[in-house]
Design an enzyme around this catalytic site. Structure first.
Site, PDB file in Angstrom:
ATOM      1  CG  ASP A 178      88.652  63.367 -31.559  1.00  0.00           C
ATOM      2  OD1 ASP A 178      89.184  62.359 -31.044  1.00  0.00           O
ATOM      3  OD2 ASP A 178      87.898  64.123 -30.923  1.00  0.00           O
ATOM      4  CD  GLU A 236      89.575  62.868 -25.534  1.00  0.00           C
ATOM      5  OE1 GLU A 236      89.838  62.963 -24.315  1.00  0.00           O
ATOM      6  OE2 GLU A 236      89.855  63.773 -26.355  1.00  0.00           O
TER       7      GLU A 236
END
Length: 383
Positions: A82, A144
């Site tokens: 991400d 994350e």
């Protein structure tokens, strides 16, 4: 196998072109399913067994584990899929179009850190993974940038115990063996509203919060005095008051006041101990005003992390790079991987580019990163 994968730059381009933004705000948050599908296909083409793992409690997010080889131990290469959201007005380029200019690769996730998977794939394209003597694992995680839900879930559910792991966050190829943790809390005080002309008929939440802040500042001083780790540039746990809000009018007794704060603990400090210290610090206020003060998490906490300085992974990487490992103040998924095996944070690109408009990775990192991945795979999976 050389012709199975697209060229390095085309892999990079495809990764950047596939949006995978993580955000706490639902309207900005995106699934990483398309990116996981891309990675799963490429690693399957290289002969890896691929498992896609839905991550509970997320908005359609997934982890991917690619594995090859048999037996115990081996090497885990890992990173997150991400990115943070972007401010369109501050970017001068399309965030989802890989642009090469002035020896830099521009795009959202070039440094932090989707590009790391392009390096792994490129380094492995000429490797016959069926002949590795120890397992090689590639982990791509979700979320994350917000909750670290992917790394948390993987570490809690996997039976894997590799010999060691490397997380490819942008460290300018400077190996990192320790970092601080992060705890973010909201302190809420509930008062009793009333007209300011008669203070005795209410309970002013701002005044109670003033008292609470005094005790929190004493805790900050105590943490600074009691705990030290000299390798850090800020060698003690920090405590910051980041946001406060209370009341709605100058002529009303404040009924509610809310404080957002964070603590960045050193490696070795447990989250339970820190929560206990905070509750102990605020106990005098709670005892004086029962039921009016509460403490809650703003985000899931991240513990501090440290890889043993005498571990073989540290020795091998320091020798390969010709530089000593370091410590940093920011957080990564390393505390969760460290529960499985000794872990280093090491990857191409600069942390200074993370979360910045016109994010880029300097092309000077391409050759040494490919070489490093090849060398660590050879050392930990061929020997």
């Amino acid at each position: 196998m050389k012709n199975i994968l697209p060229p390095f730059i085309e892999i990079y381009r495809a990764l950047i072109a596939t949006p995978s933004i993580s955000a706490t705000e639902e309207s900005l948050d995106q699934s990483n399913a398309s990116l996981i599908t891309l990675l799963a296909g490429w690693f399957s083409d290289l002969g890896f067994n691929v498992e896609v793992q839905p991550v509970p409690g997320t908005r359609n997010k997934f982890n991917m584990l690619a594995s090859t080889g048999h037996g115990a131990g081996g090497l885990l290469l890992t990173g997150h899929t991400d990115t943070v959201p972007f401010d369109d007005g501050r970017w001068t380029r399309d965030p989802f179009t890989l642009t090469e200019h002035d020896n830099k690769l521009y795009g959202l996730g070039t440094a932090d850190m989707k590009g790391f998977f392009a390096f792994i794939l490129d380094a492995l394209r000429d490797v016959d993974v069926t002949k590795l003597k120890k397992p090689l694992y590639i982990l791509a995680t979700a979320d994350e940038e917000t909750s670290m839900a992917g790394a948390r879930y993987f570490s809690e559910t996997t039976a894997l115990r590799p010999d060691c792991a490397i997380i490819g966050e942008p460290t300018s190829l400077q190996p990192i063996r320790a970092h601080k943790g992060h705890i973010s809390n909201v302190v809420r005080v509930l008062g009793q509203s009333g007209h300011s002309s008669d203070p005795a008929r209410g309970v002013n939440a701002i005044e109670l919060m003033h008292d609470a802040i005094g005790h929190i500042m004493q805790l900050r001083d105590s943490l600074k005095a009691r705990y030290h780790y000299e390798a850090f540039t800020v060698p003690y746990p920090t405590l910051n008051l980041g946001h406060i809000h209370g009341g709605d009018a100058s002529n009303r007794i404040c009924a509610c006041c809310e404080l957002h704060m964070d603590i960045r603990p050193l490696p070795g400090m447990t989250l339970n101990d820190l929560n206990g210290l905070l509750n102990d610090a605020l106990a005098p206020v709670s005892e004086r005003w029962p039921g009016r003060l509460t403490v809650a998490e703003l985000h899931p906490p991240i513990p501090g992390y440290e890889c043993p300085p005498d571990h073989q992974l540290v020795e091998v990487v320091e020798k390969l790079l010709g530089t000593k490992t370091d410590v940093v103040n920011y957080c990564t998924e390393a505390p969760f991987m460290q529960t499985l095996c000794p872990t280093l944070v090491l990857g191409p690109g600069s942390i200074n580019q993370a979360h910045q408009p016109d994010e880029y990775l300097e092309t000077r990192f391409i050759k040494p990163t490919r070489e490093l991945i090849t060398q660590v795979v050879h050392h930990f999976c061929w020997h």
